[in-house]
Design a protein around this motif. Structure first.
Motif: not given
Length: 640
Positions: A184-189, A240-244, A298-303, A633-640
Protein backbone atom coordinates in the motif's frame (compact mmCIF):
# COMPACT_ATOMS: atom_id res chain seq x y z
CA UNK A 1 -14.70 48.70 -7.55
CA UNK A 2 -13.99 45.72 -9.78
CA UNK A 3 -11.46 43.16 -8.62
CA UNK A 4 -8.11 44.95 -8.70
CA UNK A 5 -5.04 43.55 -10.38
CA UNK A 6 -1.65 44.63 -9.14
CA UNK A 7 1.92 43.39 -9.27
CA UNK A 8 4.88 44.21 -7.07
CA UNK A 9 8.41 44.12 -8.44
CA UNK A 10 11.33 44.36 -6.04
CA UNK A 11 15.10 44.55 -6.32
CA UNK A 12 18.02 44.71 -3.91
CA UNK A 13 21.20 46.68 -4.42
CA UNK A 14 24.40 47.10 -2.40
CA UNK A 15 25.15 50.39 -0.67
CA UNK A 16 28.63 51.56 0.27
CA UNK A 17 29.14 51.64 4.05
CA UNK A 18 25.76 49.95 4.63
CA UNK A 19 26.03 46.18 4.75
CA UNK A 20 22.26 45.75 4.56
CA UNK A 21 21.95 47.46 1.19
CA UNK A 22 18.57 48.69 0.01
CA UNK A 23 15.33 47.70 -1.67
CA UNK A 24 13.72 49.26 -4.72
CA UNK A 25 10.00 48.49 -4.77
CA UNK A 26 7.69 49.09 -7.71
CA UNK A 27 3.92 48.67 -7.57
CA UNK A 28 2.25 48.38 -11.00
CA UNK A 29 -1.47 49.05 -11.38
CA UNK A 30 -2.87 46.53 -13.88
CA UNK A 31 -6.47 47.24 -12.98
CA UNK A 32 -8.87 49.42 -14.94
CA UNK A 33 -9.24 52.05 -12.19
CA UNK A 34 -7.14 54.76 -10.58
CA UNK A 35 -6.33 54.21 -6.91
CA UNK A 36 -5.36 56.76 -4.24
CA UNK A 37 -5.06 56.93 -0.45
CA UNK A 38 -3.92 53.30 -0.31
CA UNK A 39 -1.39 51.38 1.78
CA UNK A 40 0.93 48.65 0.60
CA UNK A 41 1.92 45.71 2.82
CA UNK A 42 4.41 43.01 2.00
CA UNK A 43 6.07 40.18 3.90
CA UNK A 44 9.79 39.58 3.64
CA UNK A 45 12.43 37.54 5.40
CA UNK A 46 14.78 40.50 4.86
CA UNK A 47 13.38 42.91 7.41
CA UNK A 48 13.86 46.62 7.98
CA UNK A 49 14.93 48.26 11.20
CA UNK A 50 12.72 50.44 13.39
CA UNK A 51 13.37 53.60 11.41
CA UNK A 52 14.18 52.77 7.79
CA UNK A 53 15.02 55.53 5.35
CA UNK A 54 12.35 55.58 2.64
CA UNK A 55 12.36 57.48 -0.61
CA UNK A 56 8.97 58.38 -2.10
CA UNK A 57 7.12 56.46 0.64
CA UNK A 58 6.28 56.61 4.33
CA UNK A 59 7.07 53.63 6.54
CA UNK A 60 4.02 52.78 8.68
CA UNK A 61 4.82 49.68 10.72
CA UNK A 62 6.54 46.33 10.94
CA UNK A 63 5.62 43.19 12.86
CA UNK A 64 8.20 40.44 12.40
CA UNK A 65 8.17 39.86 8.62
CA UNK A 66 5.15 42.10 7.96
CA UNK A 67 5.93 45.59 6.55
CA UNK A 68 3.52 48.37 5.58
CA UNK A 69 4.10 51.61 3.63
CA UNK A 70 2.06 54.51 2.27
CA UNK A 71 2.73 56.60 -0.85
CA UNK A 72 3.32 60.35 -0.58
CA UNK A 73 0.20 62.39 0.17
CA UNK A 74 -1.82 63.09 -2.94
CA UNK A 75 -0.29 60.36 -5.08
CA UNK A 76 -2.75 58.55 -7.30
CA UNK A 77 -1.97 55.56 -9.47
CA UNK A 78 -3.72 55.41 -12.83
CA UNK A 79 -4.20 52.18 -14.81
CA UNK A 80 -0.92 51.06 -16.32
CA UNK A 81 1.17 53.38 -14.10
CA UNK A 82 3.58 52.46 -11.34
CA UNK A 83 4.72 53.76 -7.97
CA UNK A 84 8.39 53.30 -7.19
CA UNK A 85 10.00 53.78 -3.79
CA UNK A 86 13.22 52.87 -2.03
CA UNK A 87 13.95 51.45 1.42
CA UNK A 88 17.27 51.55 3.28
CA UNK A 89 18.06 50.40 6.79
CA UNK A 90 17.71 46.65 6.23
CA UNK A 91 18.75 44.41 9.10
CA UNK A 92 20.83 42.21 6.80
CA UNK A 93 21.75 42.05 3.12
CA UNK A 94 19.70 40.02 0.68
CA UNK A 95 21.64 37.08 -0.76
CA UNK A 96 19.15 35.20 -2.92
CA UNK A 97 16.09 35.82 -5.07
CA UNK A 98 13.80 34.59 -2.28
CA UNK A 99 15.05 37.21 0.20
CA UNK A 100 12.62 39.88 -0.97
CA UNK A 101 8.85 40.21 -0.81
CA UNK A 102 7.11 36.84 -0.57
CA UNK A 103 3.55 38.18 -0.60
CA UNK A 104 1.81 41.55 -0.73
CA UNK A 105 -1.58 43.24 -0.65
CA UNK A 106 -3.10 46.72 -0.93
CA UNK A 107 -5.48 48.31 1.51
CA UNK A 108 -7.58 50.87 -0.35
CA UNK A 109 -9.24 54.01 1.00
CA UNK A 110 -12.48 52.14 1.71
CA UNK A 111 -10.63 49.62 3.92
CA UNK A 112 -10.85 46.76 1.44
CA UNK A 113 -7.84 44.56 0.87
CA UNK A 114 -6.64 43.41 -2.56
CA UNK A 115 -4.10 40.82 -3.58
CA UNK A 116 -0.84 41.88 -5.17
CA UNK A 117 1.18 39.37 -7.16
CA UNK A 118 4.89 39.23 -6.36
CA UNK A 119 7.91 38.25 -8.46
CA UNK A 120 11.44 37.22 -7.52
CA UNK A 121 13.81 39.66 -5.87
CA UNK A 122 16.07 41.05 -8.57
CA UNK A 123 19.69 42.05 -8.09
CA UNK A 124 21.01 45.47 -9.08
CA UNK A 125 24.65 46.50 -9.23
CA UNK A 126 26.00 42.95 -9.41
CA UNK A 127 25.74 39.96 -11.70
CA UNK A 128 22.71 37.75 -11.01
CA UNK A 129 24.20 34.27 -11.13
CA UNK A 130 21.89 31.52 -12.44
CA UNK A 131 21.18 28.49 -10.29
CA UNK A 132 23.64 25.62 -10.81
CA UNK A 133 23.09 21.91 -11.25
CA UNK A 134 23.07 20.45 -7.75
CA UNK A 135 23.27 16.74 -8.43
CA UNK A 136 25.71 14.90 -10.71
CA UNK A 137 24.46 12.12 -12.98
CA UNK A 138 26.04 9.63 -10.64
CA UNK A 139 27.30 6.14 -11.28
CA UNK A 140 26.88 2.75 -9.69
CA UNK A 141 29.47 0.04 -9.30
CA UNK A 142 26.78 -2.34 -8.04
CA UNK A 143 23.59 -2.20 -10.14
CA UNK A 144 21.05 -2.22 -7.34
CA UNK A 145 18.63 0.50 -6.30
CA UNK A 146 18.59 0.63 -2.49
CA UNK A 147 18.33 3.84 -0.47
CA UNK A 148 19.60 4.07 2.22
CA UNK A 149 22.35 1.67 1.22
CA UNK A 150 22.54 -1.38 3.52
CA UNK A 151 25.26 -2.09 6.04
CA UNK A 152 26.47 -5.13 4.12
CA UNK A 153 25.51 -6.36 0.66
CA UNK A 154 27.06 -9.02 -1.55
CA UNK A 155 24.82 -9.44 -4.59
CA UNK A 156 25.00 -10.84 -8.11
CA UNK A 157 22.82 -9.18 -10.73
CA UNK A 158 20.17 -11.23 -12.47
CA UNK A 159 18.99 -11.10 -16.08
CA UNK A 160 15.28 -11.25 -15.25
CA UNK A 161 12.91 -9.27 -13.11
CA UNK A 162 10.21 -11.11 -11.17
CA UNK A 163 6.72 -9.91 -12.05
CA UNK A 164 6.06 -9.77 -8.32
CA UNK A 165 7.17 -11.42 -5.10
CA UNK A 166 4.53 -13.54 -3.38
CA UNK A 167 4.58 -15.24 0.03
CA UNK A 168 5.23 -18.95 0.34
CA UNK A 169 2.58 -21.12 1.92
CA UNK A 170 2.64 -20.85 5.70
CA UNK A 171 3.32 -17.12 5.97
CA UNK A 172 1.87 -15.78 9.20
CA UNK A 173 -0.91 -13.21 9.42
CA UNK A 174 1.60 -10.62 10.64
CA UNK A 175 3.82 -11.31 7.62
CA UNK A 176 0.92 -11.05 5.21
CA UNK A 177 -0.14 -7.79 6.82
CA UNK A 178 3.42 -6.45 6.55
CA UNK A 179 3.39 -7.22 2.82
CA UNK A 180 0.08 -5.42 2.52
CA UNK A 181 1.44 -2.39 4.44
CA UNK A 182 4.51 -2.01 2.20
CA UNK A 183 2.48 -2.75 -0.94
CA UNK A 184 0.00 0.00 0.00
CA UNK A 185 2.87 2.36 0.78
CA UNK A 186 4.39 1.67 -2.63
CA UNK A 187 1.09 2.26 -4.41
CA UNK A 188 0.64 5.59 -2.65
CA UNK A 189 4.14 6.72 -3.60
CA UNK A 190 4.23 5.32 -7.14
CA UNK A 191 0.63 5.18 -8.23
CA UNK A 192 1.30 4.17 -11.85
CA UNK A 193 4.18 1.75 -11.24
CA UNK A 194 3.84 -2.04 -11.32
CA UNK A 195 3.36 -3.47 -7.83
CA UNK A 196 6.30 -5.30 -6.22
CA UNK A 197 4.21 -7.79 -4.24
CA UNK A 198 1.13 -9.96 -4.54
CA UNK A 199 -0.53 -12.02 -1.83
CA UNK A 200 -1.41 -14.83 -4.28
CA UNK A 201 1.00 -16.81 -6.47
CA UNK A 202 2.01 -15.00 -9.67
CA UNK A 203 3.12 -16.41 -13.03
CA UNK A 204 6.78 -15.41 -13.53
CA UNK A 205 6.83 -14.25 -9.96
CA UNK A 206 9.20 -15.35 -7.22
CA UNK A 207 8.44 -16.94 -3.88
CA UNK A 208 9.15 -14.93 -0.76
CA UNK A 209 9.93 -16.98 2.33
CA UNK A 210 9.95 -15.57 5.85
CA UNK A 211 11.81 -16.58 9.01
CA UNK A 212 11.51 -14.78 12.30
CA UNK A 213 14.74 -15.41 14.19
CA UNK A 214 16.35 -14.37 17.42
CA UNK A 215 19.73 -12.77 16.98
CA UNK A 216 18.79 -10.44 14.14
CA UNK A 217 19.60 -6.89 15.26
CA UNK A 218 16.72 -4.62 16.32
CA UNK A 219 15.15 -3.11 13.18
CA UNK A 220 17.53 -5.28 11.17
CA UNK A 221 16.85 -7.86 8.48
CA UNK A 222 18.65 -10.39 6.30
CA UNK A 223 17.81 -11.11 2.67
CA UNK A 224 19.01 -14.14 0.74
CA UNK A 225 18.44 -14.27 -3.02
CA UNK A 226 18.21 -17.36 -5.19
CA UNK A 227 16.78 -18.16 -8.62
CA UNK A 228 13.63 -19.73 -7.19
CA UNK A 229 13.02 -17.73 -4.02
CA UNK A 230 13.94 -14.81 -1.79
CA UNK A 231 14.26 -15.41 1.95
CA UNK A 232 13.69 -12.65 4.49
CA UNK A 233 14.88 -13.14 8.06
CA UNK A 234 13.91 -10.61 10.70
CA UNK A 235 13.77 -10.20 14.45
CA UNK A 236 11.02 -7.62 14.92
CA UNK A 237 8.18 -5.91 13.06
CA UNK A 238 10.33 -2.95 12.01
CA UNK A 239 12.96 -5.24 10.50
CA UNK A 240 10.27 -7.13 8.60
CA UNK A 241 8.95 -3.87 7.15
CA UNK A 242 12.40 -2.58 6.24
CA UNK A 243 13.34 -5.80 4.46
CA UNK A 244 10.14 -5.67 2.41
CA UNK A 245 10.77 -2.00 1.61
CA UNK A 246 14.23 -2.80 0.27
CA UNK A 247 12.76 -5.53 -1.94
CA UNK A 248 10.24 -3.02 -3.28
CA UNK A 249 13.06 -0.57 -4.01
CA UNK A 250 15.09 -3.22 -5.81
CA UNK A 251 12.18 -4.21 -8.04
CA UNK A 252 11.15 -0.63 -8.75
CA UNK A 253 14.68 0.38 -9.74
CA UNK A 254 15.16 -2.63 -11.99
CA UNK A 255 11.89 -1.93 -13.78
CA UNK A 256 12.29 1.85 -14.03
CA UNK A 257 15.93 2.01 -15.18
CA UNK A 258 16.83 -1.48 -16.46
CA UNK A 259 19.97 -0.17 -18.15
CA UNK A 260 21.31 0.85 -14.75
CA UNK A 261 19.67 -1.34 -12.12
CA UNK A 262 19.00 -5.07 -11.84
CA UNK A 263 17.26 -7.45 -9.46
CA UNK A 264 19.61 -9.82 -7.61
CA UNK A 265 19.91 -13.39 -8.84
CA UNK A 266 21.90 -14.47 -5.81
CA UNK A 267 23.65 -13.10 -2.77
CA UNK A 268 22.82 -11.62 0.63
CA UNK A 269 22.01 -8.36 2.40
CA UNK A 270 22.78 -8.15 6.12
CA UNK A 271 21.42 -4.88 7.38
CA UNK A 272 20.57 -2.85 10.47
CA UNK A 273 20.38 0.91 11.08
CA UNK A 274 23.39 2.94 12.15
CA UNK A 275 21.38 5.14 14.52
CA UNK A 276 18.25 4.62 16.56
CA UNK A 277 16.93 8.13 15.85
CA UNK A 278 16.41 8.72 12.14
CA UNK A 279 14.20 11.76 12.15
CA UNK A 280 12.52 14.44 10.12
CA UNK A 281 10.92 17.57 11.53
CA UNK A 282 8.10 19.52 9.87
CA UNK A 283 7.09 23.06 10.83
CA UNK A 284 3.34 23.38 10.23
CA UNK A 285 2.97 26.72 12.01
CA UNK A 286 4.51 29.03 9.40
CA UNK A 287 2.60 27.27 6.63
CA UNK A 288 -0.29 24.87 7.20
CA UNK A 289 -0.08 21.36 5.74
CA UNK A 290 -3.37 19.46 5.36
CA UNK A 291 -3.56 16.01 6.95
CA UNK A 292 -3.14 14.28 3.57
CA UNK A 293 0.10 16.17 2.98
CA UNK A 294 1.45 15.28 6.43
CA UNK A 295 0.70 11.63 5.72
CA UNK A 296 2.44 11.92 2.38
CA UNK A 297 5.62 13.10 4.07
CA UNK A 298 5.38 10.26 6.60
CA UNK A 299 5.05 7.80 3.70
CA UNK A 300 8.25 9.19 2.20
CA UNK A 301 10.04 8.83 5.54
CA UNK A 302 8.95 5.20 5.71
CA UNK A 303 10.27 4.59 2.19
CA UNK A 304 13.69 5.80 3.39
CA UNK A 305 13.48 3.69 6.59
CA UNK A 306 13.33 6.73 8.86
CA UNK A 307 11.57 6.20 12.17
CA UNK A 308 10.79 9.56 13.80
CA UNK A 309 8.45 12.35 12.72
CA UNK A 310 8.96 15.50 14.81
CA UNK A 311 5.77 17.55 14.41
CA UNK A 312 6.35 21.25 15.13
CA UNK A 313 2.77 22.23 15.96
CA UNK A 314 3.05 25.74 17.41
CA UNK A 315 5.08 28.87 16.88
CA UNK A 316 4.63 32.63 16.78
CA UNK A 317 2.63 32.38 13.56
CA UNK A 318 -0.02 29.87 14.65
CA UNK A 319 -1.08 27.25 17.19
CA UNK A 320 -2.13 24.23 15.11
CA UNK A 321 -3.29 21.57 17.62
CA UNK A 322 -6.84 21.54 18.97
CA UNK A 323 -6.87 21.87 22.77
CA UNK A 324 -10.43 21.43 23.99
CA UNK A 325 -9.78 23.32 27.23
CA UNK A 326 -8.73 26.38 25.21
CA UNK A 327 -10.66 26.63 21.94
CA UNK A 328 -9.28 30.14 21.43
CA UNK A 329 -5.94 28.61 20.48
CA UNK A 330 -7.38 27.32 17.22
CA UNK A 331 -9.70 30.22 16.51
CA UNK A 332 -7.81 33.40 17.45
CA UNK A 333 -4.44 31.60 17.52
CA UNK A 334 -4.47 30.36 13.92
CA UNK A 335 -5.95 33.23 11.92
CA UNK A 336 -3.54 35.53 10.10
CA UNK A 337 -4.84 38.36 7.96
CA UNK A 338 -5.05 42.14 7.52
CA UNK A 339 -7.88 42.44 10.05
CA UNK A 340 -7.06 39.47 12.27
CA UNK A 341 -5.31 39.49 15.67
CA UNK A 342 -2.26 37.96 13.95
CA UNK A 343 -0.96 39.99 11.01
CA UNK A 344 -0.02 38.31 7.73
CA UNK A 345 3.42 36.75 7.72
CA UNK A 346 5.56 35.14 5.06
CA UNK A 347 3.43 34.16 2.10
CA UNK A 348 0.17 35.62 3.43
CA UNK A 349 -1.72 38.34 1.60
CA UNK A 350 -5.15 39.91 1.49
CA UNK A 351 -7.11 36.75 2.33
CA UNK A 352 -7.11 35.47 5.93
CA UNK A 353 -5.47 32.09 6.40
CA UNK A 354 -5.94 29.55 9.16
CA UNK A 355 -5.87 25.81 9.58
CA UNK A 356 -5.42 23.45 12.51
CA UNK A 357 -5.56 19.76 13.35
CA UNK A 358 -8.44 18.39 15.36
CA UNK A 359 -7.48 15.87 17.98
CA UNK A 360 -9.08 13.17 15.87
CA UNK A 361 -6.94 14.20 12.90
CA UNK A 362 -3.81 14.17 15.07
CA UNK A 363 -4.66 10.64 16.21
CA UNK A 364 -5.14 9.69 12.57
CA UNK A 365 -1.63 10.92 11.75
CA UNK A 366 -0.19 9.08 14.76
CA UNK A 367 -1.88 5.84 13.69
CA UNK A 368 -0.73 6.24 10.10
CA UNK A 369 2.86 6.73 11.26
CA UNK A 370 2.74 3.86 13.76
CA UNK A 371 1.61 1.46 11.02
CA UNK A 372 4.85 2.38 9.22
CA UNK A 373 7.12 1.99 12.27
CA UNK A 374 7.39 5.75 12.74
CA UNK A 375 7.02 7.51 16.08
CA UNK A 376 5.39 10.94 16.15
CA UNK A 377 7.08 13.31 18.60
CA UNK A 378 4.89 16.41 19.06
CA UNK A 379 6.29 19.85 19.77
CA UNK A 380 4.72 22.90 21.32
CA UNK A 381 7.36 25.62 21.25
CA UNK A 382 7.61 27.33 24.66
CA UNK A 383 8.34 29.66 26.41
CA UNK A 384 9.42 31.72 23.37
CA UNK A 385 7.75 31.56 19.95
CA UNK A 386 4.40 32.01 21.68
CA UNK A 387 2.85 35.04 19.94
CA UNK A 388 -0.15 33.02 18.75
CA UNK A 389 -0.83 31.56 22.19
CA UNK A 390 -0.57 34.97 23.86
CA UNK A 391 -2.91 36.52 21.29
CA UNK A 392 -5.44 33.81 22.06
CA UNK A 393 -4.98 33.93 25.85
CA UNK A 394 -4.11 37.49 26.90
CA UNK A 395 -4.54 36.60 30.58
CA UNK A 396 -1.08 34.98 30.32
CA UNK A 397 0.50 38.45 29.89
CA UNK A 398 1.92 40.58 32.70
CA UNK A 399 -0.20 43.68 32.20
CA UNK A 400 2.48 45.84 33.84
CA UNK A 401 5.09 44.89 31.25
CA UNK A 402 5.70 47.35 28.41
CA UNK A 403 4.21 45.79 25.26
CA UNK A 404 7.40 46.12 23.17
CA UNK A 405 10.07 45.67 25.83
CA UNK A 406 11.92 42.92 23.95
CA UNK A 407 11.83 41.31 20.53
CA UNK A 408 12.70 37.86 19.31
CA UNK A 409 15.33 37.29 16.63
CA UNK A 410 12.46 37.12 14.12
CA UNK A 411 11.20 40.52 15.29
CA UNK A 412 8.17 39.49 17.36
CA UNK A 413 7.57 41.74 20.37
CA UNK A 414 7.07 40.17 23.80
CA UNK A 415 6.52 36.66 22.46
CA UNK A 416 7.40 34.46 25.46
CA UNK A 417 5.19 32.86 28.09
CA UNK A 418 6.00 34.45 31.45
CA UNK A 419 7.51 32.03 34.02
CA UNK A 420 6.30 34.26 36.87
CA UNK A 421 2.61 33.92 36.04
CA UNK A 422 1.15 30.86 37.72
CA UNK A 423 -1.62 30.73 35.18
CA UNK A 424 1.08 29.80 32.62
CA UNK A 425 1.58 26.45 34.32
CA UNK A 426 -2.15 25.84 34.73
CA UNK A 427 -2.54 26.43 31.00
CA UNK A 428 0.34 24.15 30.04
CA UNK A 429 -0.81 21.45 32.44
CA UNK A 430 -4.14 21.23 30.64
CA UNK A 431 -2.37 21.26 27.27
CA UNK A 432 -0.12 18.38 28.35
CA UNK A 433 -3.08 16.45 29.70
CA UNK A 434 -4.69 16.52 26.28
CA UNK A 435 -1.45 15.87 24.41
CA UNK A 436 -0.61 12.68 26.30
CA UNK A 437 -4.03 11.33 25.38
CA UNK A 438 -3.25 11.89 21.68
CA UNK A 439 0.46 11.11 21.36
CA UNK A 440 1.79 7.82 22.81
CA UNK A 441 5.41 8.95 22.42
CA UNK A 442 7.26 9.08 25.72
CA UNK A 443 8.83 12.35 24.56
CA UNK A 444 7.13 15.71 24.33
CA UNK A 445 9.25 18.37 22.65
CA UNK A 446 8.84 21.73 24.34
CA UNK A 447 11.02 23.90 22.11
CA UNK A 448 12.98 26.17 24.41
CA UNK A 449 14.79 27.96 21.59
CA UNK A 450 15.49 31.58 20.73
CA UNK A 451 14.38 33.32 23.90
CA UNK A 452 15.81 36.83 23.51
CA UNK A 453 18.52 37.78 26.01
CA UNK A 454 16.45 40.54 27.68
CA UNK A 455 13.14 38.68 27.76
CA UNK A 456 10.96 39.37 30.86
CA UNK A 457 13.37 41.95 32.25
CA UNK A 458 10.63 44.63 32.09
CA UNK A 459 8.06 42.40 33.79
CA UNK A 460 7.51 43.33 37.44
CA UNK A 461 6.19 39.84 38.12
CA UNK A 462 9.32 38.28 36.66
CA UNK A 463 11.54 40.67 38.62
CA UNK A 464 9.74 39.70 41.81
CA UNK A 465 10.24 36.00 41.06
CA UNK A 466 13.94 36.56 40.38
CA UNK A 467 14.39 38.31 43.72
CA UNK A 468 12.37 35.71 45.60
CA UNK A 469 14.14 32.67 44.10
CA UNK A 470 17.63 34.14 43.64
CA UNK A 471 17.42 33.84 39.86
CA UNK A 472 19.78 35.74 37.58
CA UNK A 473 18.69 37.04 34.20
CA UNK A 474 16.58 35.74 31.37
CA UNK A 475 18.26 32.36 31.10
CA UNK A 476 17.98 31.76 34.82
CA UNK A 477 14.25 32.37 34.47
CA UNK A 478 14.14 30.06 31.47
CA UNK A 479 15.87 27.30 33.44
CA UNK A 480 13.37 27.79 36.29
CA UNK A 481 10.53 27.49 33.78
CA UNK A 482 12.00 24.42 32.07
CA UNK A 483 12.58 22.59 35.34
CA UNK A 484 8.94 23.07 36.26
CA UNK A 485 7.89 21.87 32.83
CA UNK A 486 10.14 18.83 33.17
CA UNK A 487 8.43 17.98 36.44
CA UNK A 488 4.98 18.42 34.91
CA UNK A 489 5.88 16.07 32.08
CA UNK A 490 7.31 13.51 34.50
CA UNK A 491 4.03 13.59 36.44
CA UNK A 492 2.34 12.56 33.19
CA UNK A 493 4.79 9.79 32.38
CA UNK A 494 6.63 11.77 29.72
CA UNK A 495 10.20 12.97 29.22
CA UNK A 496 11.37 16.32 27.94
CA UNK A 497 12.86 16.90 24.51
CA UNK A 498 13.92 20.33 23.33
CA UNK A 499 16.28 22.44 21.27
CA UNK A 500 19.79 23.00 22.54
CA UNK A 501 18.97 26.25 24.39
CA UNK A 502 17.11 24.22 27.03
CA UNK A 503 20.58 23.81 28.54
CA UNK A 504 20.94 27.56 29.12
CA UNK A 505 20.90 29.14 32.55
CA UNK A 506 21.57 25.88 34.34
CA UNK A 507 19.33 23.82 32.09
CA UNK A 508 17.31 20.88 33.36
CA UNK A 509 18.12 17.45 34.76
CA UNK A 510 19.87 15.65 31.88
CA UNK A 511 18.53 12.26 32.95
CA UNK A 512 16.00 11.17 30.38
CA UNK A 513 16.24 14.50 28.52
CA UNK A 514 16.89 14.63 24.78
CA UNK A 515 18.19 17.84 23.22
CA UNK A 516 18.60 18.68 19.54
CA UNK A 517 21.78 20.49 18.53
CA UNK A 518 20.80 22.92 15.79
CA UNK A 519 22.81 26.12 16.09
CA UNK A 520 26.16 24.69 15.05
CA UNK A 521 27.81 21.25 15.15
CA UNK A 522 30.00 21.99 18.18
CA UNK A 523 26.91 22.46 20.36
CA UNK A 524 26.11 18.75 20.19
CA UNK A 525 29.43 17.79 21.73
CA UNK A 526 29.03 20.39 24.49
CA UNK A 527 25.57 19.04 25.33
CA UNK A 528 26.90 15.49 25.50
CA UNK A 529 29.65 16.65 27.88
CA UNK A 530 26.91 18.08 30.11
CA UNK A 531 25.23 14.67 30.23
CA UNK A 532 22.42 15.20 27.71
CA UNK A 533 21.43 12.71 25.07
CA UNK A 534 21.70 14.48 21.72
CA UNK A 535 20.16 14.36 18.27
CA UNK A 536 22.30 16.17 15.72
CA UNK A 537 20.40 18.52 13.43
CA UNK A 538 22.78 21.41 12.70
CA UNK A 539 21.46 24.09 10.39
CA UNK A 540 24.74 24.00 8.48
CA UNK A 541 24.01 20.47 7.23
CA UNK A 542 20.48 19.27 8.01
CA UNK A 543 18.18 22.31 7.76
CA UNK A 544 16.38 21.72 4.50
CA UNK A 545 15.18 25.31 4.13
CA UNK A 546 18.78 26.46 3.72
CA UNK A 547 19.86 27.48 0.23
CA UNK A 548 21.75 24.80 -1.70
CA UNK A 549 24.13 27.02 -3.68
CA UNK A 550 25.62 30.50 -3.36
CA UNK A 551 24.27 31.83 -6.67
CA UNK A 552 21.66 34.61 -6.48
CA UNK A 553 19.01 32.75 -8.47
CA UNK A 554 19.12 29.64 -6.25
CA UNK A 555 16.23 29.85 -3.71
CA UNK A 556 16.35 29.34 0.04
CA UNK A 557 17.26 30.84 3.38
CA UNK A 558 20.88 31.52 4.22
CA UNK A 559 21.41 32.30 7.92
CA UNK A 560 23.30 28.99 8.34
CA UNK A 561 25.23 29.42 5.11
CA UNK A 562 25.04 27.40 1.93
CA UNK A 563 24.15 23.72 2.30
CA UNK A 564 24.65 21.84 -0.97
CA UNK A 565 23.34 18.26 -1.20
CA UNK A 566 26.91 16.92 -1.30
CA UNK A 567 27.62 18.49 2.10
CA UNK A 568 24.40 17.16 3.62
CA UNK A 569 25.30 13.71 2.36
CA UNK A 570 28.95 13.62 3.44
CA UNK A 571 28.61 15.44 6.78
CA UNK A 572 29.46 13.14 9.68
CA UNK A 573 27.51 14.29 12.73
CA UNK A 574 29.40 12.07 15.16
CA UNK A 575 32.80 13.15 13.83
CA UNK A 576 33.94 15.22 16.82
CA UNK A 577 32.51 12.97 19.53
CA UNK A 578 35.11 11.02 21.52
CA UNK A 579 34.38 7.31 21.96
CA UNK A 580 33.21 7.81 25.54
CA UNK A 581 30.50 10.25 24.45
CA UNK A 582 29.34 8.57 21.23
CA UNK A 583 26.58 6.65 23.06
CA UNK A 584 25.00 10.01 23.90
CA UNK A 585 24.63 10.78 20.18
CA UNK A 586 21.26 9.17 19.55
CA UNK A 587 21.01 9.96 15.86
CA UNK A 588 20.36 12.61 13.25
CA UNK A 589 17.39 14.58 11.99
CA UNK A 590 16.43 16.70 9.00
CA UNK A 591 14.47 19.87 9.76
CA UNK A 592 11.94 21.39 7.38
CA UNK A 593 11.24 24.96 8.46
CA UNK A 594 8.42 26.34 6.37
CA UNK A 595 8.88 30.12 6.12
CA UNK A 596 9.84 29.78 2.45
CA UNK A 597 7.68 26.81 1.51
CA UNK A 598 4.82 28.46 -0.37
CA UNK A 599 4.17 25.70 -2.90
CA UNK A 600 4.84 22.03 -3.56
CA UNK A 601 7.48 22.60 -6.25
CA UNK A 602 9.49 24.78 -3.90
CA UNK A 603 9.22 22.10 -1.19
CA UNK A 604 10.48 19.42 -3.55
CA UNK A 605 13.35 21.57 -4.77
CA UNK A 606 14.74 22.15 -1.28
CA UNK A 607 13.83 18.90 0.45
CA UNK A 608 15.11 16.57 -2.29
CA UNK A 609 17.70 15.17 -2.57
CA UNK A 610 18.74 16.35 0.88
CA UNK A 611 16.09 14.44 2.85
CA UNK A 612 17.19 11.07 1.44
CA UNK A 613 20.79 12.21 2.02
CA UNK A 614 20.02 12.58 5.74
CA UNK A 615 18.23 9.22 5.66
CA UNK A 616 21.37 7.54 4.33
CA UNK A 617 23.50 9.32 6.92
CA UNK A 618 21.15 7.97 9.59
CA UNK A 619 21.24 4.37 8.35
CA UNK A 620 24.39 3.58 6.40
CA UNK A 621 27.81 3.20 8.08
CA UNK A 622 30.21 5.97 7.13
CA UNK A 623 32.44 3.61 5.17
CA UNK A 624 29.45 2.44 3.12
CA UNK A 625 28.45 5.86 1.83
CA UNK A 626 29.12 6.71 -1.83
CA UNK A 627 28.08 10.11 -3.22
CA UNK A 628 28.00 9.10 -6.88
CA UNK A 629 26.01 5.95 -6.12
CA UNK A 630 23.59 8.01 -4.09
CA UNK A 631 23.24 10.55 -6.91
CA UNK A 632 22.31 7.78 -9.34
CA UNK A 633 19.78 6.10 -7.04
CA UNK A 634 18.14 9.16 -5.49
CA UNK A 635 16.61 10.15 -8.83
CA UNK A 636 14.10 7.33 -8.34
CA UNK A 637 12.92 8.75 -5.01
CA UNK A 638 9.26 9.66 -4.52
CA UNK A 639 8.48 13.35 -4.42
CA UNK A 640 6.20 15.25 -2.12
Amino acid sequence: MATAQFRLENAWHPIARDEGGGFVVTLVNLSAETIADFKLAYTSLTRVGDAPACGNAAFLRRNANFHQYAPPAGLSLAPGRSWRFTVEGLLRPARHRTDGAKSAYLTLADGSHHAVEVGDLMLEGRHSEPAPQLLPEGEVREPFSILPWPAKASLTAGDTIPVALHPAAGATLDELRAIDTVLSLFQRLYSVAHVPFALAPVHEGRVLRFARQDGVAPSGYELTFAADAVKLRYGDAAGLQYGLTVLAQLLHGARTKPDTFRFPASGMILDAPRYGWRGCHLDVSRQFYPVADVKRLIDILAWFRMNTFHWHLTDDEAWRLEIKAFPELTTVGVLRGPDEPLLPQLGNGAEPVGGFYTQEQAREVVAHAAALAIEVVPEIDIPGHSTAALAALPDLIDGQEAPDSYRSVQGYPNNALNPAIERTYEFLGKVFDEMVAIFPSKLIHIGGDEVAANTWMASPLARSLMEREGIEGTFGLQSYFMKRIQGMLADRGRSLAGWDEVSHGGGVDPAGTLLMAWQKPEVGLELAKQGYDVVMTPGQAYYLDMVQASEWQEPGASWAGTVPPHHTYTYEAVGEFPEALKPRMRGVQACIWSEHFLNRDYFNHLVFPRLPAVAEAAWTPAEGKDWLRFAAIVRLSPRY
